[in-house]
Design an enzyme around this catalytic site. Sequence first.
Site, PDB file in Angstrom:
ATOM      1  N   CYS A  63      53.834  26.955  -4.015  1.00 25.44           N
ATOM      2  CA  CYS A  63      53.839  28.381  -4.329  1.00 25.44           C
ATOM      3  C   CYS A  63      54.056  28.605  -5.827  1.00 25.44           C
ATOM      4  O   CYS A  63      54.338  27.679  -6.586  1.00 25.44           O
ATOM      5  CB  CYS A  63      54.917  29.096  -3.529  1.00 25.44           C
ATOM      6  N   ALA A  66      57.325  27.505  -7.173  1.00 30.86           N
ATOM      7  CA  ALA A  66      57.376  26.046  -7.334  1.00 30.86           C
ATOM      8  C   ALA A  66      56.771  25.631  -8.671  1.00 30.86           C
ATOM      9  O   ALA A  66      57.305  24.765  -9.371  1.00 30.86           O
ATOM     10  CB  ALA A  66      56.647  25.357  -6.185  1.00 30.86           C
ATOM     11  N   ARG A  97      66.053  14.277  -8.303  1.00 28.51           N
ATOM     12  CA  ARG A  97      65.265  13.055  -8.252  1.00 28.51           C
ATOM     13  C   ARG A  97      63.963  13.204  -9.044  1.00 28.51           C
ATOM     14  O   ARG A  97      63.489  12.292  -9.679  1.00 28.51           O
ATOM     15  CB  ARG A  97      64.937  12.672  -6.815  1.00 28.51           C
ATOM     16  N   HIS A 195      52.720  28.104 -13.283  1.00 28.36           N
ATOM     17  CA  HIS A 195      52.607  27.437 -14.588  1.00 28.36           C
ATOM     18  C   HIS A 195      52.369  28.483 -15.673  1.00 28.36           C
ATOM     19  O   HIS A 195      52.992  28.474 -16.720  1.00 28.36           O
ATOM     20  CB  HIS A 195      51.417  26.470 -14.626  1.00 28.36           C
TER      21      HIS A 195
END
Length: 568
Positions: A63, A66, A97, A195
Site C-alpha cells: 500500500c 508501505a 530486520r 514513494h
Amino acid sequence: MPDEINTVAAPDPAAVKEEMLKIYPAKTRKKRAKQIILNEPDCPPEIGANSRTIPGIITQRGCTYAGCRGVVMGPIYDLLQITHGPVGCGFYAWLTRRNLVRVPESETNYLQYCMNTDMQEDQIIFGGEKKLKQAIREAYDIFKPRAIAILATCPVGLIGDDIHTVAKQMKEELGINVIAFSCEGYKGVSQSAGHHIANNGVFKNIIGLDDKPDEGEFTMNILGEYNIGGDAWEIDTLLRKCGIHVTATLSGDVNYGQVKRCHTVMLNGVMCHRSINYIAEMMEKKFGIPWIKVNFVGAEASAKTLRKIAQFFDSKKLTDRVEEVIAQELLALRPIREEMRAKHHGKKVALFVGGSRAHHYQDLFRDLGMEIVSAGYEFAHRDDYEGRKVLPNIKVDADSRNIEELHVEADPERFKPSRTPEQVAALTAGGFTFKDYEGMMVEMKKNTLIIDDISHHEMEKLIEIYKPDIIGSGIKDKFVIEKMGVPCKQLHSYDYSGPYAAFTGAINFYREIDRMLTTKVWKFITPPWEKEPQAASPLLHASKVEALKRENANKAWRKPGAEAAPEA
Ligand code: CFM
C-alpha cells in the site's frame, strides 16, 4: 544477428498469454491483456502499468503507506517516526530486520522502536488530532529527537484529520522539524504512490537544510538504495575503494543530517528509478546536480556503473583507480562465476519483483548464463518498462493526479552544477547519457513475456508451461511456487541472506543460487494436484485436470458468454 538467437524459444508466448487470460471474465481479460505483453526490444510496445489491481486477483503489491513509511522513510534512523493510525499499521512499521544500520556511538537510533498513536473507535468518530499531538509531545519528552515525522494510515484521510496543521503547530511548540506525510494506504494503486509522497516530503522539508558539504574530491549520493541485506554497505565500500565519497544513501543506513546536506554533492546515482526518480529530478532542477542511472546488482553491471561514474568525474587518477578496483574484484569473482556458470548455464529464470529488481537481477542471472523467460514488476510505471522516452506520453489518470507534483525552480544561490555546460556537452558528445533510464524491455529478448502485477493464476500457468528452473519473487507467492517444486528466491528481503550488491554481493548470489538449484529437496515435493485433482482449484495443472476444467466451465461463477469453456 538472426532472430532466433535473440528470441525466446518455445513455448509460444502468445499462446501462453491466451492460456493465462482465457479463464478470466471478459472485462478482466481485456484489462489483463494490456498488462501481459510480448517483448519487442527494439521498440518496446506499450504496457498497461500503474493501474488498479482488479479486486479478486491476488496481487503482490503493497500500500501507499508501505511505500512511504516502510521503504523511503523507514531507514532514516534518527528521524523519530510516528504512525498515526491503528496499531496494526503501526506494527508494520517495526522494520528492525529490514532497516539494517550501523549507527555511530555519537548518533541516535530509533529503528528499534515502533511508535504509533493506536487510533481507537473514539478517534475515528471524534477525530484523532488531539491524540496525535499528545503522542508527539510524549515522544519529544522522552527522546528529544532532532526531527519527527508523522505518517498517516487510511483512517486518517477518511476522517479528515489535518496532520499538516498538527505538524506546523508542533514545530512551533517544540522548535524542531515536524513533517507530516499524507501517505494513507489507499492514496494510490500501490506503494509507488507512497514513494512519491515521501520524495516530496523529504525534498520540501529536509534536503537543503544544511549547506556544509562533506569533504571529498569526488562526492555523490546513491539514491534508491535501501540497504536490504547490507547492499548499501557493499556499494559504499566499493566506491570508497575507488576514492569516491557517498554523502547519503537514500534511504539506507542514513541519518537526518546526511539527508539535510545531500544537495551538496557533485553527482546523484539512481539505483531504483521507480522509487526515487522524483528526488533526483527535483535536486537537478533546484541545485543543478546531474543524475545518472547506476546499477550495482551484477558483476558486469557494477563494472559498467563504476566506469560510468569515473567518466563523469573525468579524472585520470579516478579512472585508473576504478580500473584497478574492477580488476581486483573480478580476480576473486571470476573463478566462482565460471564454476557456477558451467553448472547452470542455460537454465530458465522468471522474475517478478517490485519496481526495479525484476530488471536489476537479470544482470546477476545473466552473469551465470541463465535465460530470463519472463519478467515483470509489481507496481512500476511504463517508463520503468519502456524507458523514460515514453514519459511525455503517459496518460495521467485520476489515481496519479491524486499525488502532488511539486513545482521546483532553480535556487538563486545554490544552483551550482558540478560540471560546466561545456563539460556536459563534451560528455554527451562522447555518448555519455544523463537521466538515462531505458527500462527493462530493451534489455530483454524478443518475445519474452512481460507481465505487470502478475496474479497467482498467471504465475501457476507460467510455471506449468515454461517450467522455469528458478523464480525470483516475493514472500506472497514464494510458498505457492515452492509447493509446485520450483525454487523461489525471495528478492525483496533476500530471506535473511545477502548482501547481493557489488562484486562481493554477486559472489554471495551465485553461491546462493547454486545451493538452491542443486539441493535435492525439490524432488521430494509432489505438487498437491499430482496427489489428487483439486476440485476447488481447477486452474492448477493442465495435463491432470482437463476433465475438471471442462466440468467447471459452465459453473455459475463464470459469466455466461465469457468464452469460458476450454477446448476439449
Ligand atoms: Fe525500489 Fe526497493 Fe524495488 Fe521498491 Fe519494494 Fe524493496 Fe522491491 Mo520490496 S524501493 S521498487 S517498493 S528496489 S520493498 S527495496 S524489494 S518491492 S523491487
